[in-house]
Design a protein around this motif. Structure first.
Motif: not given
Length: 412
Positions: A235-254
């Motif tokens: 669920g934190h995939s987009s957050v970590l990708a942001g640290k690498a400088g790119f965006r993922l087409p991912v939205v996180s939901y419970p």
């Protein structure tokens, strides 16, 4: 029977074997850094060490081993998906699951029970027929069954819940369950035996990229250089990708689920209804597990809510009315990383030597073995395995989506 159980039964003393070596300091450099010590990250490390001889591997986990979505799922294993790409991929994962206990010499409590998905409308019946044919074409044991066959499989099921009577069912004989924490610990033990280092309480704070290439990972315990890195953080995939400088087409939901106190066995198959947005199963201990689709809003919270609990309970009671007398024991939530086409993202990222294992949504656990095997092959050889080629990140820009919307046990 796992060999460890047999050896224990014939032993005169308790086998004294440490599961994992004691905590150690981070080295200054590794060949591979894997971010996330859930089932996927540990599986990748294991297959790298066992089949490719790559043992200078560090698995970094900000909390504890298997404590994320691996510990927060309902342990369902199946391959009855919609697309040829999905059926082939998850079918291979089911095949690998069947032998994991022997491969680990550790019981993962794999139990083949079958999965029944209920159809409440004519449109769903037509979709299930197509789905059954796709599954059979690729070797899956999936077929349409009528109400009489459903009664024989699940005598306690209510086939006429009022507004949504059951018309037919999709029976998936390959449906199974396994102990989720046992899968994670099995991979961890075997990886550690081969020299892989597993570092818990080690949070990645920064990904250091130089000239478009990942060179190091900064953590709360120091910075380590690496030949390459893999992110497997659900669920934190987009957050970590942001640290690498790119965006993922991912939205996180419970994604919430809950379990009752143990009752006498009444249900062997896994039963789900996309019309009622609910699935129900009974564990080997007698507990009744039920859940549904993800929450309708993005959120990074693993807390459960009263609103969804009430909704799921109402739908579960429609399927099994006598559950109204059962007492709820606990509830929980995971954080699902949903993609637009409800299929994962696996393979290379825009950053050289930085690989993606993301976008699993609600189906990550069932893909654990095949994800680990194919991602390890990619990291070791630099070649994208055929099974995961359709799940590359670029498909969203090239309009080559692998649409699995509606293939979940309880449709989103």
């Amino acid at each position: 029977m796992p060999f460890a159980l047999l050896k224990y039964g014939l032993s005169s003393h308790y086998p004294d074997e440490v599961d994992l070596p004691p905590p150690a300091e981070l080295k200054s450099a590794y060949d591979v850094v894997i971010i996330g010590a859930g089932g996927h990250g540990l599986a990748i490390a294991y297959y790298l060490a066992r089949y490719h001889g790559i043992t200078r591997v560090a698995v970094l986990e900000k909390a504890y081993l298997g404590g994320g979505n691996t510990a927060r799922n309902t342990a369902v294993i199946r391959s009855n998906y919609l697309t040829p790409e999905g059926v082939r991929f998850y079918g291979e994962s089911v095949r690998l699951f069947k032998n994991l206990s022997n491969e680990f010499d550790f019981n993962i409590m794999y139990s083949e029970r079958g999965q029944l998905t209920l159809a409440h409308t004519d449109a769903t019946v037509r979709a299930f027929r197509q789905r059954a044919e796709v599954n059979k074409h690729f070797g899956g044991r999936t077929e349409m069954i009528d109400c009489q066959q459903i009664r024989e499989l699940v005598p306690t099921l209510n086939l006429d819940p009022g507004h949504l009577p059951v018309l037919a069912g999709l029976w998936h004989a390959d449906g199974a369950t396994a102990r989720h924490d046992a899968v994670a610990w099995g991979y961890a033990r075997q990886a550690a035996k081969r020299g892989v280092e597993i570092h818990q309480l080690t949070e990645v704070q920064e990904l250091i990229v130089e000239g478009g290439r990942l060179t190091a990972v900064k953590t709360n315990r120091g910075t380590v250089r690496c030949g390459c890195a893999v992110q497997a953080v659900a669920g934190h995939s987009s957050v970590l990708a942001g640290k690498a400088g790119f965006r993922l087409p991912v939205v996180s939901y419970p994604l919430q689920a809950m379990v009752t106190q143990p009752v006498k066995p009444f249900l062997d198959p896994l039963v789900s209804s996309s019309g009622l947005h609910c699935y129900v199963q009974q564990t080997s201990r007698g507990e009744v597990v039920f859940g549904g689709g993800s929450d309708p809003y993005p959120l990074y919270s693993s807390r459960s809510t009263l609103e969804l609990k009430e909704s799921l309970i109402a739908h579960a009671i429609e399927m099994f009315p006598f559950l109204a007398k059962a007492k709820l024991m606990r509830q929980w939530a995971g954080i699902t990383d949903m993609t637009p086409d409800y299929s994962p993202i696996m393979g290379e990222s825009p950053i050289e030597n930085y690989y993606l294992d993301a976008g699993w949504g609600t189906w990550g656990f069932k893909a654990t073995p095949i994800c680990g095997k194919t991602m390890a092959e990619l990291v070791a050889t630099g070649r994208v395995p055929e099974l995961i080629a359709p799940f590359h990140l670029e498909r969203f820009a090239n309009f080559q989506q692998v649409n699995e919307m509606g293939a979940t046990a309880a449709s989103h």
